[in-house]
Design a protein around this motif. Structure first.
Motif, mmCIF file in Angstrom:
data_model
loop_
_atom_site.group_PDB
_atom_site.id
_atom_site.type_symbol
_atom_site.label_atom_id
_atom_site.label_comp_id
_atom_site.label_asym_id
_atom_site.label_seq_id
_atom_site.Cartn_x
_atom_site.Cartn_y
_atom_site.Cartn_z
ATOM 1 N N ASP A 1 2.062 1.997 7.024
ATOM 2 C CA ASP A 1 3.146 1.073 6.676
ATOM 3 C C ASP A 1 2.986 0.548 5.247
ATOM 4 O O ASP A 1 1.916 0.684 4.644
ATOM 5 C CB ASP A 1 3.148 -0.132 7.630
ATOM 6 N N TRP A 2 4.054 -0.092 4.786
ATOM 7 C CA TRP A 2 4.018 -0.680 3.451
ATOM 8 C C TRP A 2 4.661 -2.061 3.500
ATOM 9 O O TRP A 2 5.829 -2.187 3.875
ATOM 10 C CB TRP A 2 4.784 0.212 2.458
ATOM 11 N N VAL A 3 3.878 -3.060 3.142
ATOM 12 C CA VAL A 3 4.394 -4.436 3.117
ATOM 13 C C VAL A 3 4.687 -4.825 1.667
ATOM 14 O O VAL A 3 3.826 -4.686 0.798
ATOM 15 C CB VAL A 3 3.373 -5.414 3.734
ATOM 16 N N PHE A 4 5.919 -5.296 1.438
ATOM 17 C CA PHE A 4 6.313 -5.778 0.112
ATOM 18 C C PHE A 4 6.459 -7.294 0.182
ATOM 19 O O PHE A 4 7.100 -7.809 1.104
ATOM 20 C CB PHE A 4 7.646 -5.148 -0.306
ATOM 21 N N LEU A 5 5.857 -7.977 -0.772
ATOM 22 C CA LEU A 5 5.921 -9.439 -0.783
ATOM 23 C C LEU A 5 6.486 -9.928 -2.119
ATOM 24 O O LEU A 5 6.228 -9.332 -3.167
ATOM 25 C CB LEU A 5 4.528 -10.034 -0.565
ATOM 26 N N ASN A 6 7.249 -11.022 -2.033
ATOM 27 C CA ASN A 6 7.922 -11.535 -3.226
ATOM 28 C C ASN A 6 8.090 -13.042 -3.075
ATOM 29 O O ASN A 6 8.224 -13.543 -1.960
ATOM 30 C CB ASN A 6 9.305 -10.854 -3.330
ATOM 31 N N ASP A 7 8.063 -13.748 -4.201
ATOM 32 C CA ASP A 7 8.318 -15.198 -4.148
ATOM 33 C C ASP A 7 9.814 -15.496 -4.113
ATOM 34 O O ASP A 7 10.211 -16.650 -3.956
ATOM 35 C CB ASP A 7 7.649 -15.911 -5.321
ATOM 36 N N GLU A 8 10.653 -14.459 -4.291
ATOM 37 C CA GLU A 8 12.101 -14.591 -4.117
ATOM 38 C C GLU A 8 12.559 -13.555 -3.099
ATOM 39 O O GLU A 8 11.827 -12.619 -2.800
ATOM 40 C CB GLU A 8 12.836 -14.315 -5.440
ATOM 41 N N PHE B 1 16.250 -3.145 -4.234
ATOM 42 C CA PHE B 1 14.797 -3.008 -4.086
ATOM 43 C C PHE B 1 14.457 -2.409 -2.729
ATOM 44 O O PHE B 1 13.659 -1.476 -2.620
ATOM 45 C CB PHE B 1 14.110 -4.382 -4.256
ATOM 46 N N LYS B 2 15.100 -2.923 -1.703
ATOM 47 C CA LYS B 2 14.789 -2.447 -0.349
ATOM 48 C C LYS B 2 15.223 -0.996 -0.156
ATOM 49 O O LYS B 2 14.499 -0.202 0.461
ATOM 50 C CB LYS B 2 15.475 -3.337 0.684
ATOM 51 N N ARG B 3 16.379 -0.661 -0.671
ATOM 52 C CA ARG B 3 16.880 0.712 -0.467
ATOM 53 C C ARG B 3 16.012 1.731 -1.193
ATOM 54 O O ARG B 3 15.661 2.770 -0.639
ATOM 55 C CB ARG B 3 18.337 0.810 -0.925
ATOM 56 N N VAL B 4 15.681 1.417 -2.434
ATOM 57 C CA VAL B 4 14.886 2.361 -3.237
ATOM 58 C C VAL B 4 13.499 2.548 -2.625
ATOM 59 O O VAL B 4 13.020 3.674 -2.442
ATOM 60 C CB VAL B 4 14.759 1.864 -4.697
ATOM 61 N N THR B 5 12.850 1.446 -2.263
ATOM 62 C CA THR B 5 11.461 1.552 -1.800
ATOM 63 C C THR B 5 11.378 2.124 -0.384
ATOM 64 O O THR B 5 10.480 2.914 -0.093
ATOM 65 C CB THR B 5 10.736 0.187 -1.866
ATOM 66 N N SER B 6 12.336 1.757 0.480
ATOM 67 C CA SER B 6 12.215 2.297 1.842
ATOM 68 C C SER B 6 12.568 3.779 1.893
ATOM 69 O O SER B 6 12.139 4.486 2.805
ATOM 70 C CB SER B 6 12.996 1.472 2.873
ATOM 71 N N ALA B 7 13.318 4.266 0.895
ATOM 72 C CA ALA B 7 13.587 5.708 0.841
ATOM 73 C C ALA B 7 12.323 6.482 0.459
ATOM 74 O O ALA B 7 12.190 7.664 0.776
ATOM 75 C CB ALA B 7 14.700 5.991 -0.164
ATOM 76 N N LEU B 8 11.401 5.821 -0.218
ATOM 77 C CA LEU B 8 10.210 6.512 -0.728
ATOM 78 C C LEU B 8 8.997 6.422 0.188
ATOM 79 O O LEU B 8 8.068 7.226 0.083
ATOM 80 C CB LEU B 8 9.831 5.940 -2.106
ATOM 81 N N THR B 9 8.979 5.422 1.063
ATOM 82 C CA THR B 9 7.798 5.232 1.916
ATOM 83 C C THR B 9 7.932 6.062 3.191
ATOM 84 O O THR B 9 9.006 6.132 3.783
ATOM 85 C CB THR B 9 7.644 3.745 2.294
ATOM 86 N N SER B 10 6.830 6.646 3.620
ATOM 87 C CA SER B 10 6.876 7.503 4.816
ATOM 88 C C SER B 10 6.486 6.750 6.083
ATOM 89 O O SER B 10 6.690 7.238 7.189
ATOM 90 C CB SER B 10 5.962 8.715 4.635
ATOM 91 N N GLY B 11 5.901 5.559 5.920
ATOM 92 C CA GLY B 11 5.649 4.693 7.068
ATOM 93 C C GLY B 11 6.725 3.626 7.120
ATOM 94 O O GLY B 11 7.710 3.706 6.389
ATOM 95 N N LYS B 12 6.539 2.626 7.974
ATOM 96 C CA LYS B 12 7.513 1.520 8.031
ATOM 97 C C LYS B 12 7.423 0.678 6.769
ATOM 98 O O LYS B 12 6.326 0.350 6.325
ATOM 99 C CB LYS B 12 7.198 0.623 9.232
ATOM 100 N N ALA B 13 8.563 0.303 6.216
ATOM 101 C CA ALA B 13 8.577 -0.607 5.066
ATOM 102 C C ALA B 13 9.017 -1.984 5.537
ATOM 103 O O ALA B 13 9.978 -2.106 6.290
ATOM 104 C CB ALA B 13 9.531 -0.079 4.005
ATOM 105 N N LYS B 14 8.260 -3.009 5.105
ATOM 106 C CA LYS B 14 8.567 -4.376 5.541
ATOM 107 C C LYS B 14 8.648 -5.282 4.327
ATOM 108 O O LYS B 14 7.878 -5.105 3.383
ATOM 109 C CB LYS B 14 7.475 -4.874 6.486
ATOM 110 N N TYR B 15 9.546 -6.249 4.391
ATOM 111 C CA TYR B 15 9.831 -7.084 3.226
ATOM 112 C C TYR B 15 9.641 -8.550 3.563
ATOM 113 O O TYR B 15 10.291 -9.061 4.479
ATOM 114 C CB TYR B 15 11.251 -6.813 2.736
#
Ligand code: GDP
Ligand code: MN
Length: 349
Positions: free
Chosen positions: A61-68, A74-88
């Protein structure tokens, strides 16, 4: 069932380290990237590197963290590239703001002085929040709770070699807690009182230091002063339980109360590194000599030509920083009695 073949490099010491090449039975592990929406394309490139060289096989999986809030883009681009679950995840305000005991005027004065001295990020508030968050809070985020292991990935990094084994299983099977690729001394101007603050903590809490800690890596005078050597934290493969331990939570709290994240510019790299060196057994810290890594401006490129071929590395060993004079890795090998890779001398000048 898991299949193991011996590692091709003996540079990690006398003991052969176990490596697992199968993809069944994943660990509770995730990638974690702190990022702004504006980092999306720089991070997209990093994700592609990590997926192509490692995660296309393992699908962690890939966890993305942000202060905003993350943008849709951002979500569309990164989740298209990750092969596990992407979480924001959104970072809670109290993990990204001045604690009430911080004197904001004093902090502002520091920033001005550091800016005048041209200290890198010396005038930045957000960079300080970032360093404090990575030091004390990323592992407490709600989205991180289900994981035991993490691999930190930053924008614009490169992975130069195939990683054909499961690095998280590798950490677990070999009793490793913290893994790094690059190590160098920190800018003294950013951590003037970090060591004295640490010394005060150790004096009050000697029980957290195992006998076989790695003090000799971070201090050349038996703990009197800090030599600045730290593991570059833009790459970390580690156990979350290290940061969730009583020792580290108390240590972080002690540092946070002292205020150096704001009155100076303490980085998460020296903070993590000092803690790992002091609270772990020395053989729990692993140098990844076989990943091939770039984060501006330093390269880690394996100097062993056979390894580079076997793992299809795409870096020039002449650019390797590992064995150069300013690197702390040679010292890491020395204090741990490790055998340096064949031919390292040719890449030390
Ligand atoms: P450097 O490597 O020390 O030059 O610092 P970076 O600019 O790469 O920042 C370190 C990490 O924190 C990267 O993953 C950035 O994307 C992230 N980061 C830095 N500043 C901010 C910020 O203000 N907000 C968020 N959400 N992430 C940040
Ligand atoms: Mn960076």
């Amino acid at each position: 069932k898991s299949e193991s073949k011996p590692s091709s490099q003996g540079s990690s010491g006398a003991t052969e380290l176990k490596k697992t090449y199968t993809t069944d039975g994943k660990e509770k592990a995730t990638f974690v990237s702190l990022a702004r929406n504006s980092d999306v394309w720089s991070l997209a490139s990093s994700i592609r590197h990590v997926e192509d060289r490692f995660n296309h096989k393992f699908h962690y999986d890939w966890v993305f963290l942000n202060d905003e809030e993350f943008s849709d883009e951002f979500k569309r681009v990164t989740s298209a590239l990750t092969s596990g679950k992407a979480k924001y995840g959104l970072i809670p305000k109290e993990h990204w703001s001045f604690p009430e005991w911080i004197d904001k005027e004093r902090a502002a004065k520091t920033r001005k002085e550091m800016a005048a001295k041209k200290v890198i990020y010396g005038d930045s508030i957000s960079y300080r929040h970032m360093c404090r968050f990575e030091s004390g809070f990323f592992f407490r985020h709600e989205l991180m709770q289900e994981y035991e292991w993490y691999w930190r990935v930053e924008p614009d990094i490169k992975i130069y070699c195939d990683i054909d084994y499961d690095v998280f299983k590798f950490m677990k099977d070999n009793n490793k807690m913290y893994g790094f690729t690059v190590s160098l001394p920190e800018y003294v101007a950013t951590i003037e009182t970090l060591w004295d603050t640490t010394r005060a903590f150790i004096k009050e809490n000697p029980q957290y230091l195992p006998e076989d800690n790695m003090m000799d890596f971070i201090s050349d005078d038996d703990g009197l002063s800090y030599n600045g050597c730290h593991f570059w934290s833009n790459f970390e493969v580690g156990s979350l339980s290290l940061w969730r331990s009583e020792a580290y939570l108390k240590y972080f709290d002690h540092l946070d109360k002292a205020g150096g994240f704001f009155y100076e510019r303490w980085g998460d790299a020296p903070v993590h590194s000092i803690a790992a060196a002091l609270f772990l057994h020395r053989d729990q810290i692993h140098f990844f000599d076989d990943v091939g890594y770039f984060h501006n401006p330093f390269n880690n490129c394996p100097v062993d030509a056979d390894l580079r071929e076997e793992r299809r590395c795409m870096c020039n060993p002449k650019d390797d920083f590992t064995w150069k004079g300013y690197s702390c890795v040679p010292e890491f090998f020395t204090v741990n009695n490790m055998k340096r890779p064949k031919g390292w001398e040719a890449f030390s000048g």
